[in-house]
Design a protein around this motif. Sequence first.
Motif, PDB file in Angstrom:
ATOM      1  N   ALA A   1       0.845  -1.190   0.000  1.00 27.68           N
ATOM      2  CA  ALA A   1       0.000   0.000   0.000  1.00 27.68           C
ATOM      3  C   ALA A   1       0.882   1.242   0.000  1.00 27.68           C
ATOM      4  O   ALA A   1       1.924   1.283   0.641  1.00 27.68           O
ATOM      5  CB  ALA A   1      -0.923   0.003   1.219  1.00 27.68           C
TER       6      ALA A   1
ATOM      7  N   THR B   1       1.094   5.838  -0.412  1.00 21.26           N
ATOM      8  CA  THR B   1       0.468   7.146  -0.254  1.00 21.26           C
ATOM      9  C   THR B   1       1.261   8.150  -1.071  1.00 21.26           C
ATOM     10  O   THR B   1       2.482   8.036  -1.188  1.00 21.26           O
ATOM     11  CB  THR B   1       0.467   7.564   1.232  1.00 21.26           C
ATOM     12  OG1 THR B   1      -0.345   6.646   1.972  1.00 21.26           O
ATOM     13  CG2 THR B   1      -0.079   8.975   1.410  1.00 21.26           C
TER      14      THR B   1
ATOM     15  N   ARG C   1      -8.244   6.827  -3.628  1.00 20.98           N
ATOM     16  CA  ARG C   1      -7.204   5.841  -3.941  1.00 20.98           C
ATOM     17  C   ARG C   1      -6.006   6.478  -4.650  1.00 20.98           C
ATOM     18  O   ARG C   1      -4.906   5.928  -4.642  1.00 20.98           O
ATOM     19  CB  ARG C   1      -7.770   4.716  -4.801  1.00 20.98           C
ATOM     20  CG  ARG C   1      -8.217   5.158  -6.187  1.00 20.98           C
ATOM     21  CD  ARG C   1      -8.905   4.033  -6.945  1.00 20.98           C
ATOM     22  NE  ARG C   1      -9.273   4.430  -8.305  1.00 20.98           N
ATOM     23  CZ  ARG C   1     -10.357   5.102  -8.612  1.00 20.98           C
ATOM     24  NH1 ARG C   1     -11.187   5.492  -7.664  1.00 20.98           N
ATOM     25  NH2 ARG C   1     -10.633   5.404  -9.868  1.00 20.98           N
TER      26      ARG C   1
ATOM     27  N   SER D   1      -4.113   7.781  -1.656  1.00 21.15           N
ATOM     28  CA  SER D   1      -3.635   6.652  -0.859  1.00 21.15           C
ATOM     29  C   SER D   1      -4.528   5.449  -1.102  1.00 21.15           C
ATOM     30  O   SER D   1      -5.758   5.591  -1.214  1.00 21.15           O
ATOM     31  CB  SER D   1      -3.655   7.014   0.633  1.00 21.15           C
ATOM     32  OG  SER D   1      -3.271   5.911   1.422  1.00 21.15           O
ATOM     33  N   ASP D   2      -3.916   4.278  -1.160  1.00 20.82           N
ATOM     34  CA  ASP D   2      -4.718   3.056  -1.234  1.00 20.82           C
ATOM     35  C   ASP D   2      -4.655   2.282   0.084  1.00 20.82           C
ATOM     36  O   ASP D   2      -4.855   1.080   0.132  1.00 20.82           O
ATOM     37  CB  ASP D   2      -4.298   2.176  -2.420  1.00 20.82           C
ATOM     38  CG  ASP D   2      -2.822   1.819  -2.407  1.00 20.82           C
ATOM     39  OD1 ASP D   2      -2.130   2.132  -1.421  1.00 20.82           O
ATOM     40  OD2 ASP D   2      -2.360   1.218  -3.399  1.00 20.82           O
ATOM     41  N   GLN D   3      -4.393   3.008   1.160  1.00 20.34           N
ATOM     42  CA  GLN D   3      -4.391   2.399   2.488  1.00 20.34           C
ATOM     43  C   GLN D   3      -5.805   2.167   3.007  1.00 20.34           C
ATOM     44  O   GLN D   3      -6.000   1.400   3.947  1.00 20.34           O
ATOM     45  CB  GLN D   3      -3.639   3.277   3.476  1.00 20.34           C
ATOM     46  CG  GLN D   3      -2.147   3.394   3.183  1.00 20.34           C
ATOM     47  CD  GLN D   3      -1.440   4.277   4.199  1.00 20.34           C
ATOM     48  OE1 GLN D   3      -2.041   5.161   4.803  1.00 20.34           O
ATOM     49  NE2 GLN D   3      -0.161   4.044   4.384  1.00 20.34           N
TER      50      GLN D   3
ATOM     51  N   VAL E   1     -10.417   2.786   2.105  1.00 18.74           N
ATOM     52  CA  VAL E   1     -11.502   2.986   1.148  1.00 18.74           C
ATOM     53  C   VAL E   1     -12.620   3.774   1.836  1.00 18.74           C
ATOM     54  O   VAL E   1     -13.007   3.456   2.970  1.00 18.74           O
ATOM     55  CB  VAL E   1     -12.056   1.637   0.644  1.00 18.74           C
ATOM     56  CG1 VAL E   1     -13.261   1.858  -0.262  1.00 18.74           C
ATOM     57  CG2 VAL E   1     -10.972   0.863  -0.092  1.00 18.74           C
TER      58      VAL E   1
END
Length: 220
Positions: free
Chosen positions: A8, A10, A109, A112-114, A116
């Motif tokens: 993941a 950012t 996303r 960041s895809d940390q 949802v």
Amino acid sequence: MSDATTSATTIAVYTLAIQRALEANGYEAADVFRAAGLDHTPGQDPMERLSTAEVVALFRESVKRSGNPAFGLTVARVMHPSNIHALGYALLASATLRDACERLVHYFRIASDQGVYRIEESDEKFSLILEVKAEGVAYETIDCWNAFLVHLFRMIYQPDFTPQSVTLARPCPEGCEALYRKSFHVPVTFDASYCEICLDSAVVDRPLMGGNREIAGEHD
């Protein structure tokens, strides 16, 4: 360290807010970044990304140097929409608070895809919910991002905007309850399975003074 923690990422521009918070409080940011294993302080390149592990290490070193377990709230106070690049400017130009929240759901996303985002709505309550998906996300990131959003809503809606309630997916640092209440303008519920900022449903569709669909669309 799990794959979920290392994969993941950012947007690195976000950490410019960490740099600014460190320097504003008298710390040499470059030294802190190096101690965290980062060989430079990121610039404005929107394509540069940092892993969850790298952000965790940076926040851990910042907390160590500052002695402030709520350092994420300090970062939120100096964070600017530009720290999430085009998404920040699109949020500023959103037509309504609903529009801004829906933009977060669709485009977070990219920052960041940390985690949802999703929206849950009833007759009296409009909830913006963040589910943290990556493992090992820094508590300071959770603090910073949620406090920044409340600050952003005050920027684009009304300076005295207050959410109905705030819930965070992290424990409260000992003795810091008042700091969180000051940052979020309401008492905060901790140790939840997700983060939630609840807004009064009566305000989410009011036109915002800075709303500009053309500018927001260009940044989208």
